[in-house]
Design a protein around this motif. Structure first.
Motif, mmCIF file in Angstrom:
data_model
loop_
_atom_site.group_PDB
_atom_site.id
_atom_site.type_symbol
_atom_site.label_atom_id
_atom_site.label_comp_id
_atom_site.label_asym_id
_atom_site.label_seq_id
_atom_site.Cartn_x
_atom_site.Cartn_y
_atom_site.Cartn_z
ATOM 1 N N PRO A 198 -14.212 -10.012 4.849
ATOM 2 C CA PRO A 198 -15.308 -9.210 5.402
ATOM 3 C C PRO A 198 -16.070 -9.979 6.487
ATOM 4 C CG PRO A 198 -15.922 -10.085 3.267
ATOM 5 C CD PRO A 198 -14.482 -10.446 3.464
ATOM 6 N N LEU A 199 -16.397 -9.295 7.553
ATOM 7 C CA LEU A 199 -17.189 -9.880 8.634
ATOM 8 C C LEU A 199 -18.484 -9.076 8.756
ATOM 9 C CD1 LEU A 199 -17.144 -12.045 10.906
ATOM 10 C CD2 LEU A 199 -16.301 -10.254 12.430
ATOM 11 N N ASP A 200 -19.598 -9.735 8.566
ATOM 12 C CA ASP A 200 -20.887 -9.038 8.582
ATOM 13 C C ASP A 200 -21.130 -8.357 9.927
ATOM 14 O OD1 ASP A 200 -21.268 -10.043 6.057
ATOM 15 O OD2 ASP A 200 -22.482 -11.742 6.715
ATOM 16 N N VAL A 201 -21.760 -7.194 9.883
ATOM 17 C CA VAL A 201 -22.038 -6.452 11.113
ATOM 18 C C VAL A 201 -23.068 -7.177 11.983
ATOM 19 C CG1 VAL A 201 -21.429 -4.222 10.140
ATOM 20 C CG2 VAL A 201 -23.783 -5.050 9.913
ATOM 21 N N ASP A 202 -23.861 -8.051 11.370
ATOM 22 C CA ASP A 202 -24.847 -8.817 12.140
ATOM 23 C C ASP A 202 -24.321 -10.210 12.473
ATOM 24 O OD1 ASP A 202 -24.871 -9.775 9.583
ATOM 25 O OD2 ASP A 202 -27.056 -9.896 9.406
ATOM 26 N N PHE A 203 -22.984 -10.353 12.485
ATOM 27 C CA PHE A 203 -22.370 -11.646 12.786
ATOM 28 C C PHE A 203 -22.869 -12.205 14.116
ATOM 29 C CE2 PHE A 203 -18.969 -13.820 15.153
ATOM 30 C CZ PHE A 203 -18.726 -14.904 14.328
ATOM 31 N N ALA A 204 -22.888 -11.354 15.150
ATOM 32 C CA ALA A 204 -23.292 -11.803 16.486
ATOM 33 C C ALA A 204 -24.774 -12.140 16.558
ATOM 34 C CB ALA A 204 -22.947 -10.737 17.518
ATOM 35 N N SER A 205 -25.565 -11.646 15.579
ATOM 36 C CA SER A 205 -27.002 -11.895 15.589
ATOM 37 C C SER A 205 -27.379 -13.170 14.838
ATOM 38 C CB SER A 205 -27.740 -10.707 14.958
ATOM 39 O OG SER A 205 -27.465 -9.511 15.673
ATOM 40 N N ASP A 206 -26.411 -13.768 14.168
ATOM 41 C CA ASP A 206 -26.667 -15.016 13.447
ATOM 42 C C ASP A 206 -27.118 -16.089 14.439
ATOM 43 O OD1 ASP A 206 -26.278 -17.612 12.208
ATOM 44 O OD2 ASP A 206 -25.120 -16.588 10.668
ATOM 45 N N PRO A 207 -28.234 -16.779 14.167
ATOM 46 C CA PRO A 207 -28.728 -17.806 15.093
ATOM 47 C C PRO A 207 -27.693 -18.892 15.405
ATOM 48 C CG PRO A 207 -30.393 -17.288 13.450
ATOM 49 C CD PRO A 207 -29.160 -16.570 13.032
ATOM 50 N N LYS A 208 -26.895 -19.261 14.403
ATOM 51 C CA LYS A 208 -25.877 -20.283 14.631
ATOM 52 C C LYS A 208 -24.806 -19.787 15.604
ATOM 53 C CE LYS A 208 -26.452 -22.348 10.045
ATOM 54 N NZ LYS A 208 -25.808 -22.630 8.734
ATOM 55 N N VAL A 209 -24.428 -18.530 15.449
ATOM 56 C CA VAL A 209 -23.418 -17.945 16.333
ATOM 57 C C VAL A 209 -23.992 -17.764 17.736
ATOM 58 C CG1 VAL A 209 -21.928 -15.943 16.744
ATOM 59 C CG2 VAL A 209 -22.262 -16.787 14.417
ATOM 60 N N LYS A 210 -25.256 -17.404 17.819
ATOM 61 C CA LYS A 210 -25.900 -17.273 19.132
ATOM 62 C C LYS A 210 -25.915 -18.616 19.862
ATOM 63 C CE LYS A 210 -28.997 -13.305 18.608
ATOM 64 N NZ LYS A 210 -30.407 -12.834 18.664
ATOM 65 N N THR A 211 -26.244 -19.669 19.125
ATOM 66 C CA THR A 211 -26.241 -21.003 19.727
ATOM 67 C C THR A 211 -24.841 -21.388 20.173
ATOM 68 O OG1 THR A 211 -28.077 -21.664 18.293
ATOM 69 C CG2 THR A 211 -26.828 -23.423 19.361
#
Length: 216
Positions: free
Chosen positions: A13-26
């Motif tokens: 499963p990949l969370d729908v807010d994956f792109a909003s994760d601060p770590k992913v944003k960084t």
């Protein structure tokens, strides 16, 4: 002969807010789309095996080929993942294995259904979830008792045994062995008193550890 039992998954499963994760944003800000693609590919590789994967040259090469970035860039990204907590830095440094708290939480959800039929075994040294976070169907086994096919953590290959010498110790031993072999070859090629027609062996004595120094 039946197929070997695997803890790996066909999907995760990949969370729908994956792109909003601060770590992913960084990650995206520092390394662009390549960094995000590399991380997603890494997640796929981990869950294909289970909850962790061995970090070696083969993984770096495969990731470089599939994502289309140089191997040097892949290693740089993995170091960034560890620094930002996307993978567990402690497990990576000790065992050269990639996993994380989030990966293992998600892994438990993936195997929940199959756990009703059989116990899911995990390696103690690599399992980083605390007791309260670990589900009852997870069986934590010592590192030297695990013989999982997908991980190569057993003592047979010794890849992750704490009793194994470090790479620096192994290199030092190999270097010392090569020096000794070179000295032996040089000693064998050195002329002795009997080899020289102009010297009387009774007038000379040998000195040195290997008897290769002759003096009148």
């Amino acid at each position: 002969m039946g197929r070997p039992i695997s803890n790996g998954a066909r999907y995760f499963p990949l969370d729908v807010d994956f792109a909003s994760d601060p770590k992913v944003k960084t990650l995206r800000a520092r390394h662009g789309a390549e960094g995000v693609m590399c991380y997603i590919y890494l997640l796929c590789a981990v869950f294909r095996e289970g909850y962790a994967i061995k970090y070696d040259d083969d993984l770096v090469c495969a990731l470089s080929l599939d994502v289309g970035v140089p191997e040097k860039k892949v290693k740089e990204l993995v170091a960034f993942f560890a620094d930002r907590g996307l993978v567990d830095a402690d497990v990576l440094s000790k065992y050269n294995v990639l996993t994380s708290h989030g990966i293992q939480k998600r892994f438990q959800e993936i195997v929940r259904t199959r756990a009703s039929k059989r116990t899911i075994s995990v390696v103690e040294n690599l399992w980083i979830l605390c007791g309260q976070e670990t589900e009852k169907f997870i069986s934590i086994v010592p590192n030297n008792c695990y013989s999982g096919i997908n991980y190569s953590f057993s003592e047979i290959n010794g890849s992750f045994s704490e009793n194994n010498p470090s790479f620096s110790e192994i290199n030092a031993q190999i270097k010392e062995k090569k020096i000794k072999e070179k000295e032996i070859k040089e000693n064998e090629s050195m002329p002795t008193a009997s080899d020289s027609p102009h010297m009387d062996s009774t007038e000379r004595k040998s000195y040195g550890s290997y008897g290769n120094v002759w003096l009148n």
